[in-house]
Design a protein around this motif. Structure first.
Motif, PDB file in Angstrom:
ATOM      1  N   ARG A 129       4.309   5.427  -5.775  1.00  0.00           N
ATOM      2  CA  ARG A 129       4.234   5.425  -7.243  1.00  0.00           C
ATOM      3  C   ARG A 129       3.223   6.441  -7.742  1.00  0.00           C
ATOM      4  O   ARG A 129       3.472   7.170  -8.697  1.00  0.00           O
ATOM      5  CB  ARG A 129       3.899   4.030  -7.767  1.00  0.00           C
ATOM      6  CG  ARG A 129       5.120   3.166  -7.993  1.00  0.00           C
ATOM      7  CD  ARG A 129       4.776   1.909  -8.799  1.00  0.00           C
ATOM      8  NE  ARG A 129       3.814   1.030  -8.146  1.00  0.00           N
ATOM      9  CZ  ARG A 129       4.106   0.200  -7.147  1.00  0.00           C
ATOM     10  NH1 ARG A 129       5.336   0.146  -6.675  1.00  0.00           N
ATOM     11  NH2 ARG A 129       3.183  -0.562  -6.612  1.00  0.00           N
ATOM     12  N   ALA A 130       2.081   6.521  -7.101  1.00  0.00           N
ATOM     13  CA  ALA A 130       1.044   7.478  -7.506  1.00  0.00           C
ATOM     14  C   ALA A 130       1.537   8.911  -7.316  1.00  0.00           C
ATOM     15  O   ALA A 130       1.334   9.770  -8.173  1.00  0.00           O
ATOM     16  CB  ALA A 130      -0.226   7.247  -6.705  1.00  0.00           C
ATOM     17  N   TYR A 131       2.232   9.165  -6.217  1.00  0.00           N
ATOM     18  CA  TYR A 131       2.760  10.503  -5.941  1.00  0.00           C
ATOM     19  C   TYR A 131       3.833  10.879  -6.964  1.00  0.00           C
ATOM     20  O   TYR A 131       3.853  11.979  -7.495  1.00  0.00           O
ATOM     21  CB  TYR A 131       3.337  10.569  -4.528  1.00  0.00           C
ATOM     22  CG  TYR A 131       4.013  11.881  -4.220  1.00  0.00           C
ATOM     23  CD1 TYR A 131       3.271  13.012  -3.937  1.00  0.00           C
ATOM     24  CD2 TYR A 131       5.400  11.992  -4.229  1.00  0.00           C
ATOM     25  CE1 TYR A 131       3.885  14.221  -3.663  1.00  0.00           C
ATOM     26  CE2 TYR A 131       6.025  13.189  -3.963  1.00  0.00           C
ATOM     27  CZ  TYR A 131       5.260  14.304  -3.667  1.00  0.00           C
ATOM     28  OH  TYR A 131       5.884  15.505  -3.405  1.00  0.00           O
ATOM     29  N   SER A 170       7.498  23.594 -13.146  1.00  0.00           N
ATOM     30  CA  SER A 170       8.027  22.900 -11.978  1.00  0.00           C
ATOM     31  C   SER A 170       7.221  21.636 -11.724  1.00  0.00           C
ATOM     32  O   SER A 170       6.037  21.568 -12.029  1.00  0.00           O
ATOM     33  CB  SER A 170       7.986  23.816 -10.752  1.00  0.00           C
ATOM     34  OG  SER A 170       8.895  24.883 -10.928  1.00  0.00           O
ATOM     35  N   VAL A 171       7.901  20.627 -11.167  1.00  0.00           N
ATOM     36  CA  VAL A 171       7.283  19.328 -10.922  1.00  0.00           C
ATOM     37  C   VAL A 171       7.315  19.029  -9.429  1.00  0.00           C
ATOM     38  O   VAL A 171       8.381  19.086  -8.805  1.00  0.00           O
ATOM     39  CB  VAL A 171       8.036  18.219 -11.708  1.00  0.00           C
ATOM     40  CG1 VAL A 171       7.456  16.857 -11.406  1.00  0.00           C
ATOM     41  CG2 VAL A 171       8.008  18.513 -13.198  1.00  0.00           C
ATOM     42  N   ARG A 172       6.162  18.727  -8.881  1.00  0.00           N
ATOM     43  CA  ARG A 172       6.024  18.380  -7.461  1.00  0.00           C
ATOM     44  C   ARG A 172       6.677  19.396  -6.527  1.00  0.00           C
ATOM     45  O   ARG A 172       7.293  19.037  -5.526  1.00  0.00           O
ATOM     46  CB  ARG A 172       6.547  16.970  -7.196  1.00  0.00           C
ATOM     47  CG  ARG A 172       5.730  15.867  -7.830  1.00  0.00           C
ATOM     48  CD  ARG A 172       6.266  14.478  -7.511  1.00  0.00           C
ATOM     49  NE  ARG A 172       7.663  14.300  -7.880  1.00  0.00           N
ATOM     50  CZ  ARG A 172       8.085  13.987  -9.106  1.00  0.00           C
ATOM     51  NH1 ARG A 172       7.230  13.804 -10.074  1.00  0.00           N
ATOM     52  NH2 ARG A 172       9.368  13.843  -9.347  1.00  0.00           N
ATOM     53  N   ALA A 188       0.833  -1.205   0.000  1.00  0.00           N
ATOM     54  CA  ALA A 188       0.000   0.000   0.000  1.00  0.00           C
ATOM     55  C   ALA A 188       0.870   1.258   0.000  1.00  0.00           C
ATOM     56  O   ALA A 188       0.588   2.229  -0.711  1.00  0.00           O
ATOM     57  CB  ALA A 188      -0.939  -0.011   1.203  1.00  0.00           C
ATOM     58  N   LEU A 189       1.947   1.226   0.777  1.00  0.00           N
ATOM     59  CA  LEU A 189       2.862   2.369   0.815  1.00  0.00           C
ATOM     60  C   LEU A 189       3.547   2.568  -0.529  1.00  0.00           C
ATOM     61  O   LEU A 189       3.634   3.690  -1.042  1.00  0.00           O
ATOM     62  CB  LEU A 189       3.898   2.182   1.924  1.00  0.00           C
ATOM     63  CG  LEU A 189       4.927   3.296   2.090  1.00  0.00           C
ATOM     64  CD1 LEU A 189       4.247   4.639   2.354  1.00  0.00           C
ATOM     65  CD2 LEU A 189       5.888   2.958   3.207  1.00  0.00           C
ATOM     66  N   ASN A 190       4.017   1.510  -1.140  1.00  0.00           N
ATOM     67  CA  ASN A 190       4.654   1.596  -2.461  1.00  0.00           C
ATOM     68  C   ASN A 190       3.674   2.088  -3.522  1.00  0.00           C
ATOM     69  O   ASN A 190       4.056   2.854  -4.412  1.00  0.00           O
ATOM     70  CB  ASN A 190       5.260   0.253  -2.866  1.00  0.00           C
ATOM     71  CG  ASN A 190       6.547  -0.027  -2.107  1.00  0.00           C
ATOM     72  OD1 ASN A 190       7.260   0.891  -1.737  1.00  0.00           O
ATOM     73  ND2 ASN A 190       6.827  -1.298  -1.883  1.00  0.00           N
TER      74      ASN A 190
END
Length: 144
Positions: free
Chosen positions: A21-23, A38-40, A15-17
């Motif tokens: 990945r989604a972030y 800019s990214v993130r 779930a954390l991974n």
């Protein structure tokens, strides 16, 4: 909204991974103002061409920096201002081509210094001589 949290090690790590990945797949930042290309970048203002920065202002082409102001092409710098092409520096100002410096001011091409000022290649110079040499070095190295 799902209120269940996976309590097993494998399920939790999966779930954390999935969250990571989604972030990492999104390019949006949060609460930034006029942060173009800019990214993130989160809570940044007038920051351009940067990636994974937080709370930076007027930075350009930086990566993984936090609480920086007027820094250009820096990586992993924190609480610093007016730094150029520097890496892993913290609580410093007016660094150029420096790495791993902390609490430094006016250093050019320095590595690993702490609480130093007016240094070039880790050598101390008088203030007036420092600025003269930096002007010549910036021209030679084509640094604006």
């Amino acid at each position: 909204m799902n209120d269940t949290i996976p309590l097993g090690r494998r399920e939790f790590e999966k779930a954390l991974n999935d969250l990571l990945r989604a972030y990492q797949s999104t390019e949006e930042g949060q609460a930034s103002y006029h942060s173009d290309d800019s990214v993130r970048c989160h809570h940044c203002m007038f920051t351009t061409g940067s990636t994974d920065c937080s709370f930076c202002t007027y930075c350009r082409d930086c990566q993984n920096c936090t609480y920086c102001t007027q820094c250009n092409e820096c990586e992993h710098c924190h609480q610093s201002s007016y730094c150029v092409r520097s890496k892993r520096c913290a609580s410093s100002s007016y660094l150029i081509l420096s790495q791993d410096c902390t609490d430094c001011v006016f250093c050019f091409g320095c590595v690993g210094l702490v609480k130093k000022e007016f240094h070039i290649l880790n050598q101390k110079f008088p203030r007036d001589r420092y600025f003269k040499l930096v002007k010549e070095l910036k021209a030679a190295l084509q640094i604006p």
